[in-house]
Design an enzyme around this catalytic site. Structure first.
Site, mmCIF file in Angstrom:
data_model
loop_
_atom_site.group_PDB
_atom_site.id
_atom_site.type_symbol
_atom_site.label_atom_id
_atom_site.label_comp_id
_atom_site.label_asym_id
_atom_site.label_seq_id
_atom_site.Cartn_x
_atom_site.Cartn_y
_atom_site.Cartn_z
ATOM 1 N N GLU A 1 6.304 -8.552 21.508
ATOM 2 C CA GLU A 1 7.920 -7.353 21.451
ATOM 3 C C GLU A 1 8.155 -6.896 19.803
ATOM 4 O O GLU A 1 7.833 -4.973 20.664
ATOM 5 C CB GLU A 1 8.487 -8.449 22.420
ATOM 6 C CG GLU A 1 9.758 -6.891 23.521
ATOM 7 C CD GLU A 1 10.303 -7.652 24.247
ATOM 8 O OE1 GLU A 1 11.357 -7.200 24.413
ATOM 9 O OE2 GLU A 1 10.615 -8.740 24.231
ATOM 10 N N HIS B 1 7.892 -12.434 34.623
ATOM 11 C CA HIS B 1 8.853 -12.204 33.403
ATOM 12 C C HIS B 1 9.972 -11.625 34.226
ATOM 13 O O HIS B 1 10.131 -10.307 33.967
ATOM 14 C CB HIS B 1 7.926 -11.720 32.082
ATOM 15 C CG HIS B 1 9.033 -11.782 31.308
ATOM 16 N ND1 HIS B 1 8.079 -11.663 29.953
ATOM 17 C CD2 HIS B 1 9.774 -11.596 30.755
ATOM 18 C CE1 HIS B 1 9.252 -11.800 28.743
ATOM 19 N NE2 HIS B 1 9.853 -11.698 29.380
#
Length: 374
Positions: free
Chosen positions: A218, A26
């Site tokens: 998130e 990521h």
């Protein structure tokens, strides 16, 4: 001019972390530019830059990103994206991105970016992808020739979740799957833009057996994760840190803490769906605010101890002023991890990478060999 990664070692004078083989799952292309490059390309384009000193500009990015808000964090990308609008600039940024990963010991990197954000100067989507791929290949060659280090990199094409159904980007990813693209992602504002809004893209990807990860957990909670898994059919969760909201402390005694997993967290654990955790970024964006505001408060260790497939990532190296080695160092320092723990994180990443099974097994062998020699 390039920045050399710091010599991060395991606490107590242990192994040099930057020398260990690592996997990055990521890592955003527009979040990993060198400030020297931003200044050079920005001046050439006539942009109004916050500072013309590379070190001061790095500090500016970190201050802006450390805002406790994903919305504010994302504003820093307006500048980086502005200098990534031509084929030449995209190739250069991608080349330097790979070089920086190579110096940090990465052997497989998945670089995600949103082609739709790089068309202001007339590039087509395909031309943008080709430009980034050219830069990646040049970077791989330069790393091998200058250091002997062998790195591989694949593109993850991100559809911006606020810009429509994502089908055009899904088709683009499939079109380039044998030309450097390893998978698909959706990015951008999470709250208010659920994965189901991009159902046509996810249906198309499933039909063509294209790997996909989804930013979820998130800036939004369990419903976002649920949508990523069941609407997006995600194979990994981009961040996914808020899956810890579905874990309840049942009781504690002097030696242990006993927890109960909800159905969603149990599913993620049992299916070994990788969590692309990014500790420093999660602090910067306030993603772990309900648990605290320091790294020791991050549920990373809880998830690891419970057996979730945790991986360690940088998210945006420029904005968070970090590297993969630094993230591993900070986790080891905070949670008293040893070399075996760091190896486990890399093996988790190898198993979750968007590569064929045989190549994932080769990555695992490289990791084991590298850690044995540390």
């Amino acid at each position: 001019m390039t920045s050399v990664p710091q010599d991060y070692r395991l606490p107590g004078g242990g192994a040099e972390i930057s020398a260990l083989p690592k996997i990055s799952l990521h890592d955003h292309l527009d979040g990993g530019l060198r400030t020297e490059t931003i200044i050079e390309l920005g001046l050439r384009a006539g942009l109004d830059l916050p500072d013309l000193d590379p070190a001061e500009l790095r500090s500016w990015f970190k201050r802006q990103a450390n805002s406790d808000s994903l919305v504010e964090y994302l504003k820093t990308f307006e500048l980086t994206i502005a200098v990534m609008q031509s084929a030449e600039n995209l190739s250069r940024v991608a080349r330097e991105f790979v070089q920086d990963l190579g110096r940090d010991g990465v052997i497989w990197g998945e670089v995600r970016w949103a082609p739709e954000q790089h068309l202001r100067a007339g590039l087509t989507l395909d031309q943008a992808v080709e430009a980034v791929q050219a830069g990646i290949e040049d970077g791989i060659d330069e790393v091998r020739h200058t250091t002997g280090h062998r790195i591989r990199v694949g593109q993850l094409l991100s559809a911006m979740r606020q810009n429509g159904d994502g089908l055009e980007i899904a088709e683009l990813a499939v079109r380039h799957r044998n030309k450097g693209v390893a998978g698909f992602d959706i990015a951008g504002p999470e709250a208010g833009f659920p994965a189901k809004n991009l159902q046509p893209a996810f249906d198309y990807l499933a039909e063509h057996f294209m790997p996909r990860t989804v930013h979820a957990g998130e800036a939004d909670g369990l419903d976002s994760i649920r949508g990523a898994l069941f609407d997006g059919r995600a194979l990994r969760l981009g961040h996914g840190v808020r899956i810890a909201e579905d874990i309840v402390v049942d009781r504690e005694d002097a030696e242990s803490t006993y927890v109960a997993l909800g159905r969603l967290s149990q599913w993620v654990k049992d299916r070994e769906i990788a969590l692309e955790l990014s500790p420093t970024s999660n602090l910067d964006t306030n993603a772990i605010a309900q648990w605290g505001d320091e790294l020791v408060d991050h549920p990373f260790d809880l998830l690891y101890q419970l057996g979730f497939r945790v991986t360690v990532n940088t998210d945006n190296r420029l904005m968070s002023a970090t590297t993969l080695s630094r993230e591993l160092f900070l986790l080891a320092e905070t949670f008293d991890y040893d070399l075996g723990d760091l190896e486990s994180f890399q093996l988790n990443a190898a198993a979750a990478s968007f590569l064929p099974l045989e190549e994932r097994e080769e990555l695992a062998d490289q990791i084991i060999d590298g850690f044995e020699g540390a």
